[in-house]
Design a protein around this motif. Structure first.
Motif, PDB file in Angstrom:
ATOM      1  N   GLN A   1       0.739  -1.149   0.001  1.00 33.43           N
ATOM      2  CA  GLN A   1      -0.104  -0.078  -0.128  1.00 33.43           C
ATOM      3  C   GLN A   1       1.035   1.244   0.144  1.00 33.43           C
ATOM      4  O   GLN A   1       1.807   1.335   0.715  1.00 33.43           O
ATOM      5  CB  GLN A   1      -0.985   0.061   1.265  1.00 33.43           C
ATOM      6  N   VAL A   2       0.397   2.102  -1.120  1.00 39.36           N
ATOM      7  CA  VAL A   2       1.210   3.526  -1.107  1.00 39.36           C
ATOM      8  C   VAL A   2       0.933   4.382   0.195  1.00 39.36           C
ATOM      9  O   VAL A   2      -0.139   4.424   0.678  1.00 39.36           O
ATOM     10  CB  VAL A   2       1.021   4.036  -2.113  1.00 39.36           C
ATOM     11  N   GLN A   3       2.097   4.927   0.766  1.00 33.07           N
ATOM     12  CA  GLN A   3       1.930   5.743   1.872  1.00 33.07           C
ATOM     13  C   GLN A   3       2.784   6.987   1.834  1.00 33.07           C
ATOM     14  O   GLN A   3       3.777   6.883   1.018  1.00 33.07           O
ATOM     15  CB  GLN A   3       2.295   5.184   3.162  1.00 33.07           C
ATOM     16  N   LEU A   4       1.999   8.106   1.578  1.00 30.04           N
ATOM     17  CA  LEU A   4       2.923   9.406   1.686  1.00 30.04           C
ATOM     18  C   LEU A   4       2.444  10.266   2.863  1.00 30.04           C
ATOM     19  O   LEU A   4       1.481  10.636   3.722  1.00 30.04           O
ATOM     20  CB  LEU A   4       2.145  10.266   0.489  1.00 30.04           C
ATOM     21  N   VAL A   5       3.660  10.706   3.379  1.00 22.45           N
ATOM     22  CA  VAL A   5       3.730  11.416   4.708  1.00 22.45           C
ATOM     23  C   VAL A   5       4.551  12.845   4.505  1.00 22.45           C
ATOM     24  O   VAL A   5       5.468  12.959   4.129  1.00 22.45           O
ATOM     25  CB  VAL A   5       4.659  10.700   5.682  1.00 22.45           C
ATOM     26  N   LEU A  20       8.784  21.815   2.055  1.00 22.46           N
ATOM     27  CA  LEU A  20       7.617  20.839   2.334  1.00 22.46           C
ATOM     28  C   LEU A  20       8.509  19.388   2.029  1.00 22.46           C
ATOM     29  O   LEU A  20       9.134  19.601   0.801  1.00 22.46           O
ATOM     30  CB  LEU A  20       6.352  20.946   1.480  1.00 22.46           C
ATOM     31  N   SER A  21       8.265  18.444   2.692  1.00 25.12           N
ATOM     32  CA  SER A  21       8.828  17.149   2.281  1.00 25.12           C
ATOM     33  C   SER A  21       7.748  15.978   2.311  1.00 25.12           C
ATOM     34  O   SER A  21       6.713  16.300   2.947  1.00 25.12           O
ATOM     35  CB  SER A  21       9.778  16.413   3.315  1.00 25.12           C
ATOM     36  N   CYS A  22       7.697  15.028   1.163  1.00 26.43           N
ATOM     37  CA  CYS A  22       6.797  14.060   1.047  1.00 26.43           C
ATOM     38  C   CYS A  22       7.601  12.738   0.981  1.00 26.43           C
ATOM     39  O   CYS A  22       8.089  12.462  -0.123  1.00 26.43           O
ATOM     40  CB  CYS A  22       5.831  14.230  -0.151  1.00 26.43           C
ATOM     41  N   ALA A  23       7.716  11.928   2.284  1.00 23.16           N
ATOM     42  CA  ALA A  23       8.302  10.726   2.105  1.00 23.16           C
ATOM     43  C   ALA A  23       7.439   9.635   1.647  1.00 23.16           C
ATOM     44  O   ALA A  23       6.057   9.501   2.182  1.00 23.16           O
ATOM     45  CB  ALA A  23       8.664  10.373   3.385  1.00 23.16           C
ATOM     46  N   ALA A  24       7.514   8.830   0.349  1.00 22.25           N
ATOM     47  CA  ALA A  24       6.728   7.813  -0.379  1.00 22.25           C
ATOM     48  C   ALA A  24       7.439   6.565   0.167  1.00 22.25           C
ATOM     49  O   ALA A  24       8.404   6.384   0.206  1.00 22.25           O
ATOM     50  CB  ALA A  24       6.737   8.191  -1.588  1.00 22.25           C
ATOM     51  N   ALA A  75      16.827   8.247  -4.135  1.00 25.22           N
ATOM     52  CA  ALA A  75      17.494   7.480  -3.229  1.00 25.22           C
ATOM     53  C   ALA A  75      16.464   7.521  -1.902  1.00 25.22           C
ATOM     54  O   ALA A  75      16.599   6.689  -1.184  1.00 25.22           O
ATOM     55  CB  ALA A  75      18.904   7.870  -2.700  1.00 25.22           C
ATOM     56  N   GLU A  76      16.168   8.561  -1.612  1.00 21.58           N
ATOM     57  CA  GLU A  76      15.072   8.660  -0.347  1.00 21.58           C
ATOM     58  C   GLU A  76      13.835   8.539  -0.288  1.00 21.58           C
ATOM     59  O   GLU A  76      13.088   8.537   0.452  1.00 21.58           O
ATOM     60  CB  GLU A  76      15.729  10.119   0.495  1.00 21.58           C
ATOM     61  N   ASN A  77      13.336   8.341  -1.843  1.00 24.51           N
ATOM     62  CA  ASN A  77      11.959   8.206  -1.972  1.00 24.51           C
ATOM     63  C   ASN A  77      11.333   9.439  -1.588  1.00 24.51           C
ATOM     64  O   ASN A  77      10.123   9.256  -0.977  1.00 24.51           O
ATOM     65  CB  ASN A  77      11.334   6.899  -1.543  1.00 24.51           C
ATOM     66  N   THR A  78      11.630  10.464  -1.677  1.00 24.69           N
ATOM     67  CA  THR A  78      11.088  11.705  -1.045  1.00 24.69           C
ATOM     68  C   THR A  78      10.988  12.895  -2.182  1.00 24.69           C
ATOM     69  O   THR A  78      11.874  13.083  -3.036  1.00 24.69           O
ATOM     70  CB  THR A  78      12.063  12.108  -0.056  1.00 24.69           C
ATOM     71  N   VAL A  79       9.883  13.576  -2.124  1.00 28.64           N
ATOM     72  CA  VAL A  79       9.718  14.587  -2.933  1.00 28.64           C
ATOM     73  C   VAL A  79       9.508  16.048  -2.262  1.00 28.64           C
ATOM     74  O   VAL A  79       8.863  15.995  -0.887  1.00 28.64           O
ATOM     75  CB  VAL A  79       8.210  14.683  -3.822  1.00 28.64           C
TER      76      VAL A  79
END
Length: 119
Positions: A1-5, A20-24, A75-79
């Motif tokens: 399940q995809v999670q976005l924080v 802002l950061s979005c960890a996926a 590498a960090e899966n972060t936007v």
């Protein structure tokens, strides 16, 4: 399940900056697009910016073009959403979203982070 924080929201004076950061997590995102949206009180949610994970192609709403920059760290899966020259009208809850590039909209959404710009 995809999670976005999302994280990084807060209170900032007009003219200031926030990132802002979005960890996926939950899958491989190479075929995905990642977007930032925002919703101000009493208004509909609106598009802010988007980026394709594989090529890094970006699009911006006219209202933020030249002030906001969307980027990703594979590498960090972060936007990220770097927001400069903030205005009071940028005040909103900012949401991260993800979906396959071929999808017409966005399937997965984060919980949102509040950004408040004081005048």
């Amino acid at each position: 399940q995809v999670q976005l924080v999302e994280s990084g929201g807060g209170l900032v004076p007009a003219g200031g900056s926030l990132r802002l950061s979005c960890a996926a997590s939950g899958r491989t995102f190479s075929s995905y697009k990642m977007g930032w949206f925002r919703q101000a009180p009493g208004k509909e949610r609106e598009f802010v910016a988007t980026i394709t994970w594989s090529f890094g192609t970006t699009w911006y709403a006219d209202s933020v073009k030249g002030r906001f920059t969307i980027s990703r760290d594979n590498a960090e899966n972060t936007v990220y959403l770097q927001m400069n020259s903030l205005k009071p009208e940028d005040t909103a809850v900012y949401y991260c979203a993800a979906s396959r590039v071929v999808d017409p909209g966005y399937r997965y959404w984060g919980q949102g982070t509040q950004v408040t710009v004081s005048s």
